[in-house]
Design an enzyme around this catalytic site. Structure first.
Site, PDB file in Angstrom:
ATOM      1  N   PRO A  40       0.839  -1.212   0.000  1.00  0.00           N
ATOM      2  CA  PRO A  40       0.000   0.000   0.000  1.00  0.00           C
ATOM      3  C   PRO A  40       0.872   1.260   0.000  1.00  0.00           C
ATOM      4  CG  PRO A  40      -0.662  -1.529   1.742  1.00  0.00           C
ATOM      5  CD  PRO A  40       0.637  -2.027   1.192  1.00  0.00           C
ATOM      6  N   GLU A  41       0.556   2.182  -0.899  1.00  0.00           N
ATOM      7  CA  GLU A  41       1.263   3.459  -0.961  1.00  0.00           C
ATOM      8  C   GLU A  41       0.290   4.555  -0.513  1.00  0.00           C
ATOM      9  OE1 GLU A  41       3.356   3.937  -4.708  1.00  0.00           O
ATOM     10  OE2 GLU A  41       3.485   1.777  -4.968  1.00  0.00           O
TER      11      GLU A  41
END
Ligand SMILES: [Zn+2]
Length: 302
Positions: free
Chosen positions: A2-3
């Protein structure tokens, strides 16, 4: 992994569901992910406390209240899931927070690269939490001016791809969005950072804002495991221009998209739209512009 857009999607979704709620009990359900030094403190310190804030900086999330900050990093596969009612704990659950109204927040992380840590003070300034103090600009929280970014890049001889991934410079960008941002900006990923002209850094700033903004609007990107707290996949993976598309035609010029390994990470780019250039540092005014739409949403963290 996840960014920023995925973590922001989680924050936006969960905030109205958990802010203001009173914690009845917090239970560490595995010995991984939760920092060893605070495993006992979590149940002792959080019981009876009310959640006042839920903030994001870079790829970190912080649940905050009176005298506590609970820091989350989702690692490769971490998920925060809201349960309207008490729900049996499934494998790979590391922490369960039960609220006084019967609802729960579960932290699940099959690969267990995530991290949870408790600090005995309210979040306040991000500088108080060491993990956050080390981070560079947050594109949503701070805004980044092209001039200040150009000045920082002048001191870096690493490739622009590596600079974008450096969390001490800009926090929240990972491998997927670095490729997408550079494609949108028309910059080759191997371009040395200090060689970029002011005009190209201005384009980079715009591309950064537009890419993250669009990804957040579409609920993030699901390549393998990302799900929002309701279990839904993101929508941005259907709009990726270059990431994971090596050997397929560029959406702009139909040249086949290339792939290179830079610092151990796969990097995707169009060899025609993203030519390497010997940039000068002349021309182009940098004042006045901020990172796309994101710059308009400045607000303080804490
Ligand atoms: Zn192209």
């Amino acid at each position: 992994m996840p960014e920023l857009p995925e973590v922001e999607t989680i924050r936006t979704f969960l905030s109205p569901l958990i802010i203001g709620k009173q914690i009845r009990r917090a239970r560490v359900t595995s010995k991984r992910v939760v920092e060893e030094a605070c495993r006992d403190d979590i149940s002792r310190s959080l019981a009876g406390k009310r959640i006042r804030t839920f903030q994001r900086r870079g790829k970190y999330l912080v649940l905050g209240g009176e005298n506590f900050s609970l820091l989350f990093h989702l690692g490769m596969s971490g998920r925060l899931i809201f349960m309207p009612h008490a729900t049996p704990v499934v494998p790979h659950t590391h922490l369960v927070i039960s609220f006084s109204d019967g609802s729960q927040l579960h932290f699940q992380d099959p690969r267990a690269f995530g991290r949870i840590k408790l600090y005995p003070f309210a979040p306040g300034s991000p500088r108080r939490i060491p993990e956050l103090a080390r981070l560079g600009w947050d594109p949503l929280e701070d805004g980044i001016t092209p001039l200040s970014l150009w000045q920082c890049l002048q001191r870096r001889k690493s490739t622009i791809k590596q600079s974008l991934l450096d969390q001490h410079l800009i926090s929240g960008i990972g491998n997927i969005y670095a490729s997408e941002i550079l494609f949108r900006a028309g910059i080759h990923p191997l371009q040395p950072s200090h060689r970029l002209s002011k005009a190209r850094v201005k384009r980079l700033c715009q591309a950064l804002g537009e890419t993250l903004d669009e990804a957040i609007r579409r609920g993030g990107t699901t390549i393998l495991s990302f799900r929002d707290p309701e279990g839904r996949r993101g929508g941005f993976q259907d709009h990726l221009q270059v990431y994971g598309r090596n050997g397929q035609p560029c959406p702009r010029c139909r040249t086949l998209i290339g792939k290179e390994i830079i610092a151990g990470r796969s990097t995707y780019f169009c060899p025609r739209c993203q030519r390497r250039k010997r940039d000068s540092t002349s021309s182009a005014s940098l004042t006045g512009d901020r990172v796309g739409e994101l710059g308009k949403r400045l607000h303080d963290f804490g």
